[in-house]
Design an enzyme around this catalytic site. Sequence first.
Site, PDB file in Angstrom:
ATOM      1  N   ASP A  32      -1.515   7.247   6.037  1.00 37.54           N
ATOM      2  CA  ASP A  32      -2.596   6.360   5.625  1.00 37.54           C
ATOM      3  C   ASP A  32      -2.921   5.508   6.849  1.00 37.54           C
ATOM      4  OD1 ASP A  32      -4.155   4.265   4.718  1.00 37.54           O
ATOM      5  OD2 ASP A  32      -2.813   3.663   3.089  1.00 37.54           O
ATOM      6  N   LYS A  59     -12.173  -0.826   7.031  1.00 37.96           N
ATOM      7  CA  LYS A  59     -11.455  -1.731   7.920  1.00 37.96           C
ATOM      8  C   LYS A  59     -11.801  -1.511   9.388  1.00 37.96           C
ATOM      9  CE  LYS A  59      -8.443  -2.766   4.349  1.00 37.96           C
ATOM     10  NZ  LYS A  59      -7.761  -1.727   3.575  1.00 37.96           N
ATOM     11  N   TRP A 111       0.847  -1.204   0.000  1.00 32.44           N
ATOM     12  CA  TRP A 111       0.000   0.000   0.000  1.00 32.44           C
ATOM     13  C   TRP A 111       0.873   1.242   0.000  1.00 32.44           C
ATOM     14  CZ3 TRP A 111      -4.341  -1.044  -1.889  1.00 32.44           C
ATOM     15  CH2 TRP A 111      -5.094  -2.160  -1.502  1.00 32.44           C
TER      16      TRP A 111
HETATM   17  C1  PLP Z   1      -7.060  -1.525   2.280  1.00 32.37           C
HETATM   18  C2  PLP Z   1      -5.986  -0.505   2.315  1.00 32.37           C
HETATM   19  C3  PLP Z   1      -5.857   0.470   1.318  1.00 32.37           C
HETATM   20  C4  PLP Z   1      -6.750   0.507   0.091  1.00 32.37           C
HETATM   21  O1  PLP Z   1      -7.950   1.061   0.411  1.00 32.37           O
HETATM   22  P1  PLP Z   1      -9.093   1.288  -0.690  1.00 32.37           P
HETATM   23  O2  PLP Z   1     -10.101   2.060   0.088  1.00 32.37           O
HETATM   24  O3  PLP Z   1      -9.555  -0.056  -1.111  1.00 32.37           O
HETATM   25  O4  PLP Z   1      -8.513   2.048  -1.816  1.00 32.37           O
HETATM   26  C5  PLP Z   1      -4.860   1.425   1.457  1.00 32.37           C
HETATM   27  N1  PLP Z   1      -4.034   1.406   2.513  1.00 32.37           N
HETATM   28  C6  PLP Z   1      -4.122   0.478   3.486  1.00 32.37           C
HETATM   29  C7  PLP Z   1      -3.196   0.519   4.638  1.00 32.37           C
HETATM   30  C8  PLP Z   1      -5.105  -0.505   3.418  1.00 32.37           C
HETATM   31  O5  PLP Z   1      -5.199  -1.427   4.386  1.00 32.37           O
END
Ligand code: PLP
Length: 360
Positions: free
Chosen positions: A166, A190, A99
């Site tokens: 993020d 999540k 990511w």
């Molecule tokens: C799942 C995830 C993403 C991607 O997220 P989307 O909303 O599907 O684009 C980005 N960063 C992390 C750390 C993730 O766990």
Amino acid sequence: MQKHNFNAGPCVLPKQAIEAAIEAIRDFDNTGIGILEISHRTPGWERVMAEVEQLWRELLNIPDNYAVFFLGGGASTQFFEVPANLLKTKAAYLQTGVWAKKAAKEAKYYGEVEIVASSEDKTYSYIPKGYTIPTDADYFHITTNNTIYGTEIHEDIDSPITLVADMSSDIMSRPVDVTKYGMIYGGAQKNVGPAGVTFVIVRKDLIGSSERKLQTMVDYATHFPEEQRNHSMFNTPPVFPIFVMYQTLKWVKELGGVEAMYKRNVEKAELLYNEIDRNSMFVGTAAKEDRSLMNVCFVMAEGKEQYEAEFMEFAKSKGMVGIKGHRSVGGFRASIYNACPKESVEALVACMQEFENLHK
Ligand SMILES: *Cc1c(COP(=O)(O)O)cnc(C)c1O
């Protein structure tokens, strides 16, 4: 049979959020009309939008000099919107997983990117340490929890430059000092809701700081107009995901906020990591000091590799769902986000113990 949901995302949500969502589909806010069928300009919805922003501010102690808004497009869209809005010449990235790597790739469309450190050499099984954050970069980007590898940056980093995080997979799982960050973003699916809504928390002075001409929808200023009461309402917001997020955050608040979540999460993670360390059949994959409280990754111990498929079947027969590890790590991953009950973790631990006894 009772199912125990360990999916990595989308994933388990609080039961009461699901119940409230079902009711709202039938009848939103006693209007006699369902939430999927109302205008986002109705007063009832405007109130939800105001309250959900307020809940974010309250739960994370977000000061007034930060904008809080909600978008579509997922965290992946922020991978390019962050540099579009904040990058003038150079950005620094900590590469702790795919990511993080994907985020850095998008920044290259907007300027120079320095990878400050990477743990790719060991399949991202640890968080790099002892690196130097370049002071000539516009921001330093980190991924606080690495969902695929089960590693987590447990402290709010002291960064000499704007820190961008993020936090897709550990937001609201622990207290954070928002003032240490210029920006925090993530997909809701999540820990705070279903798929379809992305949260953005950004210090107001950073909005427009790249001085780049931006498309209206990409420009953060569009989504948080100072003069307007209604934020996140430039176009039709993802009404239903936001509503479920709203209910999820109300649940977090009722349970005592992020401090209480953190306590629960530490308890759950300790239970599972202790079993992994004790059980002769399994071994953890992440460096101990960097182990994630959210995603617990483990594989079969040396010499027990042949039992992997058998354990997967065994766990399934006991109601475990979503414990297959990401293909890049293999083995197993149990995601134990806020809404994952302790009973589910206890059931998984019991399942691991039983499996060990079967092979003694
Ligand atoms: C799942 C995830 C993403 C991607 O997220 P989307 O909303 O599907 O684009 C980005 N960063 C992390 C750390 C993730 O766990």
